[in-house]
Design a protein around this motif. Structure first.
Motif, PDB file in Angstrom:
ATOM      1  N   CYS A 174       0.905  -1.020  -0.073  1.00  0.00           N
ATOM      2  CA  CYS A 174      -0.054   0.054   0.039  1.00  0.00           C
ATOM      3  C   CYS A 174       0.955   1.343  -0.007  1.00  0.00           C
ATOM      4  N   VAL A 175       0.931   2.156  -1.088  1.00  0.00           N
ATOM      5  CA  VAL A 175       1.724   3.021  -1.431  1.00  0.00           C
ATOM      6  C   VAL A 175       1.132   4.287  -0.551  1.00  0.00           C
ATOM      7  N   SER A 176       1.453   4.509   0.577  1.00  0.00           N
ATOM      8  CA  SER A 176       0.914   5.676   1.454  1.00  0.00           C
ATOM      9  C   SER A 176       1.506   6.989   1.450  1.00  0.00           C
ATOM     10  N   LYS A 177       2.320   7.250   0.487  1.00  0.00           N
ATOM     11  CA  LYS A 177       2.923   8.614   0.376  1.00  0.00           C
ATOM     12  C   LYS A 177       1.909   9.630   0.441  1.00  0.00           C
ATOM     13  N   THR A 178       1.999  10.851   0.817  1.00  0.00           N
ATOM     14  CA  THR A 178       0.975  11.894   1.132  1.00  0.00           C
ATOM     15  C   THR A 178      -0.330  11.347   1.794  1.00  0.00           C
ATOM     16  N   GLU A 212       6.785   4.112   1.015  1.00  0.00           N
ATOM     17  CA  GLU A 212       6.923   5.491   0.990  1.00  0.00           C
ATOM     18  C   GLU A 212       8.000   6.016   0.150  1.00  0.00           C
ATOM     19  N   ASN A 213       8.268   7.098  -0.480  1.00  0.00           N
ATOM     20  CA  ASN A 213       9.292   7.471  -1.260  1.00  0.00           C
ATOM     21  C   ASN A 213       9.838   8.637  -0.712  1.00  0.00           C
ATOM     22  N   LYS A 214       9.870   9.275   0.345  1.00  0.00           N
ATOM     23  CA  LYS A 214      10.578  10.254   0.870  1.00  0.00           C
ATOM     24  C   LYS A 214      10.897   9.995   2.470  1.00  0.00           C
ATOM     25  N   PHE A 249      10.904   1.151   1.053  1.00  0.00           N
ATOM     26  CA  PHE A 249      11.276   2.542   0.305  1.00  0.00           C
ATOM     27  C   PHE A 249      11.425   2.418  -1.074  1.00  0.00           C
ATOM     28  N   ILE A 250      10.629   2.869  -1.647  1.00  0.00           N
ATOM     29  CA  ILE A 250      10.403   2.870  -3.083  1.00  0.00           C
ATOM     30  C   ILE A 250      10.789   4.261  -3.937  1.00  0.00           C
ATOM     31  N   GLY A 251      11.156   5.263  -3.314  1.00  0.00           N
ATOM     32  CA  GLY A 251      11.718   6.440  -3.886  1.00  0.00           C
ATOM     33  C   GLY A 251      13.198   6.386  -4.129  1.00  0.00           C
ATOM     34  N   LEU A 263      14.135  -7.333  -8.379  1.00  0.00           N
ATOM     35  CA  LEU A 263      14.505  -6.300  -9.178  1.00  0.00           C
ATOM     36  C   LEU A 263      13.135  -5.408  -8.898  1.00  0.00           C
ATOM     37  N   MET A 264      13.476  -4.193  -9.275  1.00  0.00           N
ATOM     38  CA  MET A 264      12.096  -3.203  -9.544  1.00  0.00           C
ATOM     39  C   MET A 264      12.256  -2.252 -10.717  1.00  0.00           C
ATOM     40  N   ALA A 265      11.131  -2.069 -11.243  1.00  0.00           N
ATOM     41  CA  ALA A 265      11.001  -0.937 -12.179  1.00  0.00           C
ATOM     42  C   ALA A 265       9.895  -0.075 -12.211  1.00  0.00           C
ATOM     43  N   THR A 266       9.754   1.280 -12.755  1.00  0.00           N
ATOM     44  CA  THR A 266       8.747   1.912 -12.987  1.00  0.00           C
ATOM     45  C   THR A 266       8.843   2.177 -14.665  1.00  0.00           C
ATOM     46  N   ILE A 267       7.699   1.904 -15.509  1.00  0.00           N
ATOM     47  CA  ILE A 267       7.901   1.882 -16.740  1.00  0.00           C
ATOM     48  C   ILE A 267       7.275   3.113 -17.429  1.00  0.00           C
ATOM     49  N   GLY A 304       4.296  -2.778 -11.409  1.00  0.00           N
ATOM     50  CA  GLY A 304       2.962  -2.335 -11.327  1.00  0.00           C
ATOM     51  C   GLY A 304       2.455  -1.738 -10.281  1.00  0.00           C
ATOM     52  N   MET A 305       1.696  -0.467 -10.789  1.00  0.00           N
ATOM     53  CA  MET A 305       1.066   0.373  -9.835  1.00  0.00           C
ATOM     54  C   MET A 305      -0.212   0.374 -10.277  1.00  0.00           C
ATOM     55  N   SER A 306      -1.149   1.307  -9.756  1.00  0.00           N
ATOM     56  CA  SER A 306      -2.608   1.236  -9.701  1.00  0.00           C
ATOM     57  C   SER A 306      -3.093   1.037 -11.315  1.00  0.00           C
ATOM     58  N   LYS A 307      -2.507   1.662 -12.087  1.00  0.00           N
ATOM     59  CA  LYS A 307      -3.208   1.579 -13.528  1.00  0.00           C
ATOM     60  C   LYS A 307      -2.711   0.561 -14.286  1.00  0.00           C
ATOM     61  N   ILE A 325       3.496  -5.903  -6.109  1.00  0.00           N
ATOM     62  CA  ILE A 325       2.872  -4.825  -6.613  1.00  0.00           C
ATOM     63  C   ILE A 325       2.464  -3.349  -5.754  1.00  0.00           C
ATOM     64  N   ARG A 326       2.630  -2.307  -6.156  1.00  0.00           N
ATOM     65  CA  ARG A 326       2.872  -1.056  -5.369  1.00  0.00           C
ATOM     66  C   ARG A 326       1.555  -0.149  -5.689  1.00  0.00           C
ATOM     67  N   LEU A 327       0.476  -0.138  -4.909  1.00  0.00           N
ATOM     68  CA  LEU A 327      -0.591   0.544  -5.232  1.00  0.00           C
ATOM     69  C   LEU A 327      -0.914   1.785  -4.442  1.00  0.00           C
ATOM     70  N   GLY A 328      -1.009   2.878  -4.691  1.00  0.00           N
ATOM     71  CA  GLY A 328      -1.424   4.166  -4.095  1.00  0.00           C
ATOM     72  C   GLY A 328      -2.604   4.585  -4.332  1.00  0.00           C
ATOM     73  N   GLU A 329      -3.003   5.145  -5.224  1.00  0.00           N
ATOM     74  CA  GLU A 329      -4.257   5.838  -5.661  1.00  0.00           C
ATOM     75  C   GLU A 329      -5.493   4.664  -5.734  1.00  0.00           C
ATOM     76  N   LYS A 330      -5.112   3.514  -6.284  1.00  0.00           N
ATOM     77  CA  LYS A 330      -6.099   2.447  -6.316  1.00  0.00           C
ATOM     78  C   LYS A 330      -6.751   2.202  -4.946  1.00  0.00           C
TER      79      LYS A 330
HETATM   80  C1  LIG Z   1       3.578   6.597  -6.170  1.00  0.00           C
HETATM   81  C2  LIG Z   1       4.343   5.278  -6.471  1.00  0.00           C
HETATM   82  C3  LIG Z   1       3.657   4.085  -6.699  1.00  0.00           C
HETATM   83  C4  LIG Z   1       1.907   4.213  -6.644  1.00  0.00           C
HETATM   84  O1  LIG Z   1       1.340   4.857  -7.569  1.00  0.00           O
HETATM   85  P1  LIG Z   1      -0.099   4.790  -7.764  1.00  0.00           P
HETATM   86  O2  LIG Z   1      -0.385   5.354  -9.421  1.00  0.00           O
HETATM   87  O3  LIG Z   1      -0.694   5.895  -6.926  1.00  0.00           O
HETATM   88  O4  LIG Z   1      -0.614   3.357  -7.649  1.00  0.00           O
HETATM   89  C5  LIG Z   1       4.324   2.879  -7.057  1.00  0.00           C
HETATM   90  N1  LIG Z   1       5.706   3.082  -7.102  1.00  0.00           N
HETATM   91  C6  LIG Z   1       6.416   4.008  -6.805  1.00  0.00           C
HETATM   92  C7  LIG Z   1       7.844   4.029  -7.154  1.00  0.00           C
HETATM   93  C8  LIG Z   1       5.719   5.231  -6.610  1.00  0.00           C
HETATM   94  O5  LIG Z   1       6.324   6.333  -6.480  1.00  0.00           O
END
Ligand SMILES: *Cc1c(COP(=O)(O)O)cnc(C)c1O
Length: 224
Positions: free
Chosen positions: A22-26, A45-47, A66-68, A148-152, A190-193, A206-211
Motif C-alpha cells: 500500500c503506497v501511503s505517500k501523502t 513511502e518515497n521520501k 522504500f520505493i523512491g 528487481l524493481m522498475a517503473t515503466i 505494477g502500480m494502480s493503473k 505490486i505497489r498500489l497508491g491511488e487504487k
Molecule cells: C507513487 C508510487 C507508486 C504508486 O502509484 P499509484 O499510481 O498511486 O498506484 C508506485 N511506485 C512508486 C515508485 C511510486 O512512487
C-alpha cells in the motif's frame, strides 16, 4: 468503498504469493491505520522524512518499503527501519548502504531498480550497467539483493506488457547465476493503473497508491 474494503477486494483478487504494497505517500496516519486494521502490513513511502514521521506512528509489525530515489546522505536515517529498499540504482548508493548498515550491524535487503524504458527523467540503473553493480554487490557484507524493481514509461497496455516482459526476462536470466549476496526472489512491478498487466507478466510485488487510498493531493502532504 472504504480503504479497507478496496484493500480486501484487491487482496482477494491477486494470487497469494503476491505482496501487495500500500503506497501511503501523502496519506494521513489515519488512512494508513485504516488499511492496517484491514490487514495491510506492507507500506510504501518515497521520501525519507515523511517515512520517518509515519514509522513512529504506525504499529511496529508493519513492513516499510522504500520505493523512491534514495539520496546517499539520507541512508543513515533508515537503517534498521526499512524492510526492503526498492531503489538501489548506483554503486555510489550501494557503498553508502553497505557502510551505514555495517556500522549498525544490520543487513539491508534491496532490489535493484532498472530504468527499463531508458527514460532521462527517471532514476534506475541502465541494463548495460548491471554487471558492474552486481560485481560491487558481491563485495558487500551487509547488503542482500533480493530482486528487481522498475517503473515503466507511460503507454498503452501493449507497451506496458512489453516493458514488464523485459523485466521478467532479466529477472529469470539472473536466476541462472550463483552470485554472492544476490537472489532473484522479488519482482516489483505494477502500480494502480497497470498492476494486472504486471501480474500477467510475472510480478510478485505490486505497489498500489491511488487504487487503495484514492487520488493523491500533494498539497496535503505536509499535514500528516
Ligand atoms: C507513487 C508510487 C507508486 C504508486 O502509484 P499509484 O499510481 O498511486 O498506484 C508506485 N511506485 C512508486 C515508485 C511510486 O512512487
Amino acid at each position: 468503498m472504504s480503504i479497507g474494503e478496496v484493500y480486501n477486494k484487491i487482496k482477494n483478487e491477486i494470487p497469494e504469493n503476491v505482496t501487495l504494497i500500500c503506497v501511503s505517500k501523502t496519506r494521513q496516519i489515519s488512512e494508513i491505520k485504516e488499511a492496517y486494521e484491514s490487514g495491510a502490513r506492507d507500506f510504501g513511502e518515497n521520501k525519507v522524512q515523511e517515512f520517518l514521521e509515519k514509522y513512529d506512528n504506525i504499529e511496529k509489525d508493519s513492513r516499510w518499503h522504500f520505493i523512491g530515489h534514495l539520496q546517499t546522505n539520507k541512508v543513515k536515517y533508515i537503517v534498521g527501519k526499512v524492510h526492503l529498499i526498492h531503489s538501489l540504482d548506483s554503486i555510489h548508493l550501494l557503498k553508502e548502504i553497505e557502510k551505514r548498515y555495517a556500522s549498525k550491524n544490520e543487513i539491508a535487503n534491496v532490489l535493484i531498480q532498472i530504468n527499463i524504458g531508458k527514460e532521462a527523467t527517471k532514476t534506475g540503473i541502465a541494463v548495460d550497467e548491471m554487471d558492474d553493480l552486481i560485481n560491487a554487490c558481491e563485495e558487500c557484507n551487509n547488503v542482500k539483493v533480493r530482486g528487481l524493481m522498475a517503473t515503466i514509461p507511460i503507454g498503452d497496455d501493449e507497451s506496458s506488457s512489453k516493458y514488464f516482459a523485459k523485466m521478467k526476462a532479466i529477472f529469470d536470466n539472473l536466476k541462472n547465476y550463483k552470485y554472492k549476496n544476490i537472489s532473484m526472489e522479488f519482482l516489483s512491478l505494477g502500480m494502480s493503473k497497470d498492476f494486472s498487466i504486471a501480474l500477467e507478466n510475472g510480478a510478485n510485488m505490486i505497489r498500489l497508491g491511488e487504487k487503495i487510498f484514492g487520488k493523491r493531493d500533494y498539497k496535503k502532504q505536509e499535514v500528516i
